[in-house]
Design an enzyme around this catalytic site. Structure first.
Site, mmCIF file in Angstrom:
data_model
loop_
_atom_site.group_PDB
_atom_site.id
_atom_site.type_symbol
_atom_site.label_atom_id
_atom_site.label_comp_id
_atom_site.label_asym_id
_atom_site.label_seq_id
_atom_site.Cartn_x
_atom_site.Cartn_y
_atom_site.Cartn_z
ATOM 1 N N ASN A 154 46.062 44.779 50.650
ATOM 2 C CA ASN A 154 45.137 45.176 49.584
ATOM 3 C C ASN A 154 45.624 46.481 48.982
ATOM 4 O O ASN A 154 46.310 47.263 49.640
ATOM 5 C CB ASN A 154 43.730 45.385 50.185
ATOM 6 C CG ASN A 154 42.691 45.768 49.136
ATOM 7 O OD1 ASN A 154 42.663 45.205 48.028
ATOM 8 N ND2 ASN A 154 41.851 46.743 49.448
ATOM 9 N N HIS B 280 44.095 49.943 47.058
ATOM 10 C CA HIS B 280 42.850 50.660 46.791
ATOM 11 C C HIS B 280 43.165 51.960 46.051
ATOM 12 O O HIS B 280 44.085 52.680 46.435
ATOM 13 C CB HIS B 280 42.107 50.953 48.105
ATOM 14 C CG HIS B 280 40.787 51.608 47.859
ATOM 15 N ND1 HIS B 280 39.698 50.896 47.386
ATOM 16 C CD2 HIS B 280 40.401 52.898 47.949
ATOM 17 C CE1 HIS B 280 38.685 51.734 47.217
ATOM 18 N NE2 HIS B 280 39.083 52.950 47.557
ATOM 19 N N SER C 239 45.658 43.805 35.916
ATOM 20 C CA SER C 239 46.852 44.587 35.565
ATOM 21 C C SER C 239 47.824 44.636 36.735
ATOM 22 O O SER C 239 49.049 44.660 36.531
ATOM 23 C CB SER C 239 46.480 45.999 35.090
ATOM 24 O OG SER C 239 45.992 46.773 36.155
ATOM 25 N N ASN C 240 47.330 44.635 37.960
ATOM 26 C CA ASN C 240 48.238 44.598 39.112
ATOM 27 C C ASN C 240 48.926 43.241 39.212
ATOM 28 O O ASN C 240 50.120 43.162 39.497
ATOM 29 C CB ASN C 240 47.490 44.934 40.405
ATOM 30 C CG ASN C 240 47.293 46.431 40.550
ATOM 31 O OD1 ASN C 240 48.232 47.151 40.886
ATOM 32 N ND2 ASN C 240 46.092 46.912 40.256
ATOM 33 N N MET D 242 37.088 40.847 44.175
ATOM 34 C CA MET D 242 35.814 41.524 44.389
ATOM 35 C C MET D 242 34.920 40.879 45.454
ATOM 36 O O MET D 242 33.714 41.123 45.475
ATOM 37 C CB MET D 242 35.049 41.644 43.055
ATOM 38 C CG MET D 242 35.793 42.453 42.000
ATOM 39 S SD MET D 242 36.424 44.045 42.606
ATOM 40 C CE MET D 242 34.905 44.975 42.684
ATOM 41 N N ARG D 243 35.505 40.067 46.317
ATOM 42 C CA ARG D 243 34.712 39.464 47.393
ATOM 43 C C ARG D 243 35.229 39.903 48.748
ATOM 44 O O ARG D 243 36.425 40.100 48.921
ATOM 45 C CB ARG D 243 34.821 37.942 47.339
ATOM 46 C CG ARG D 243 33.890 37.370 46.361
ATOM 47 C CD ARG D 243 34.003 35.896 46.229
ATOM 48 N NE ARG D 243 33.337 35.582 44.996
ATOM 49 C CZ ARG D 243 32.017 35.545 44.863
ATOM 50 N NH1 ARG D 243 31.234 35.709 45.913
ATOM 51 N NH2 ARG D 243 31.470 35.299 43.695
HETATM 52 C C1 GRF Z 1 42.709 48.381 41.004
HETATM 53 O O1 GRF Z 1 42.382 49.706 40.690
HETATM 54 C C2 GRF Z 1 42.828 48.195 42.480
HETATM 55 O O2 GRF Z 1 43.259 49.333 43.153
HETATM 56 C C3 GRF Z 1 41.407 47.866 42.884
HETATM 57 O O3 GRF Z 1 40.916 47.083 41.838
HETATM 58 C C4 GRF Z 1 41.572 47.415 40.636
HETATM 59 C C5 GRF Z 1 42.088 46.140 40.038
HETATM 60 O O4 GRF Z 1 42.618 46.345 38.761
HETATM 61 N N1 GRF Z 1 41.393 47.207 44.161
HETATM 62 P P1 GRF Z 1 43.387 45.188 38.023
HETATM 63 O O5 GRF Z 1 42.450 43.996 37.941
HETATM 64 O O6 GRF Z 1 44.621 44.860 38.811
HETATM 65 O O7 GRF Z 1 43.721 45.706 36.657
#
Ligand code: GRF
Length: 207
Positions: A107, A109, A13-14, A90-91
């Site tokens: 990043n 968070h 989604s980001n 996720m790495r």
């Molecule tokens: C987000 O909540 C971000 O802050 C974290 O991982 C999530 C990723 O969400 N690091 P998406 O894949 O961008 O929907």
């Protein structure tokens, strides 16, 4: 205009929010590459639809982390990437990788760092009973969810909030402040000074 690469492993989604800001002309950078490590990630479908060049670099295809990251570095150089944007990647990046790109990796968070680091930042704040949590965008160093902070925004946790409504509130903030942080980087407004980031002419830039 700078070239950015988004690294993502999941939903994306980001990534989608960044791609939309670029498409609308609100974010004047080139979204040059999506780097994904998970063949099943929904972000791959989003990138295809958005017409963003994508490379799938699967850790299972490499004998070790060094070779895996070497392949990623090859893609970054080939595409002249100026900024790496981690968005649900996720790495853990190795210290060697971070050393090469320090100051050029950011990043996001879903908590107010240094509180609630780790994979479940939203859930952990909710279950802890925090009244305020939020979102942090930071430069990446060789520790997890750590490094000079660029932007933070708080999100309140109300009694009526459930984990689901809190997640929605957090993601909404993420989708606004991540493009904003990238914009500031692209304009050369972010200066790392030791542990801190100075934002040059922030007031002038606020719309
Ligand atoms: C987000 O909540 C971000 O802050 C974290 O991982 C999530 C990723 O969400 N690091 P998406 O894949 O961008 O929907």
């Amino acid at each position: 205009m700078i070239n950015i690469a988004v690294f993502a492993s999941g939903r994306g989604s980001n990534f989608a929010a960044i791609a939309q800001a670029v498409r609308k002309g609100d974010l004047k950078v080139k979204l040059a590459l999506l780097v994904c490590d998970n063949p099943k990630a929904p972000v791959l479908v989003k990138a295809r639809k958005a017409g963003v060049k994508t490379v799938l670099v699967n850790r299972a295809d490499f004998p070790g982390k060094q070779e895996f990251e070497g392949a990623i570095i090859g893609h970054l150089s080939e595409n002249n990437i100026d900024l790496i944007v981690l968005a649900g990647y996720m790495r853990l990046l190795s210290a060697d990788f971070v050393k090469i790109y320090y100051g050029r990796i950011i990043n996001i968070h879903p908590s107010l760092l240094p509180a609630f680091k780790g994979e479940a930042g939203i859930r952990d704040a909710f279950e802890y009973g925090a009244k305020i949590t939020g979102v942090t965008v930071h430069f990446v160093d060789d520790q997890v969810d750590h490094g000079p902070i660029i932007l933070q925004q708080e999100v309140s946790i109300k009694e009526k909030d459930t984990l689901v409504t809190l997640e929605e509130k957090i993601h909404k903030v993420e989708h606004r402040i991540y493009p904003e942080a990238i914009r500031l980087f692209g304009l050369g407004r972010l200066k790392i000074e030791g542990r801190k980031v100075r934002i040059i002419n922030r007031k002038v830039l606020q719309r």
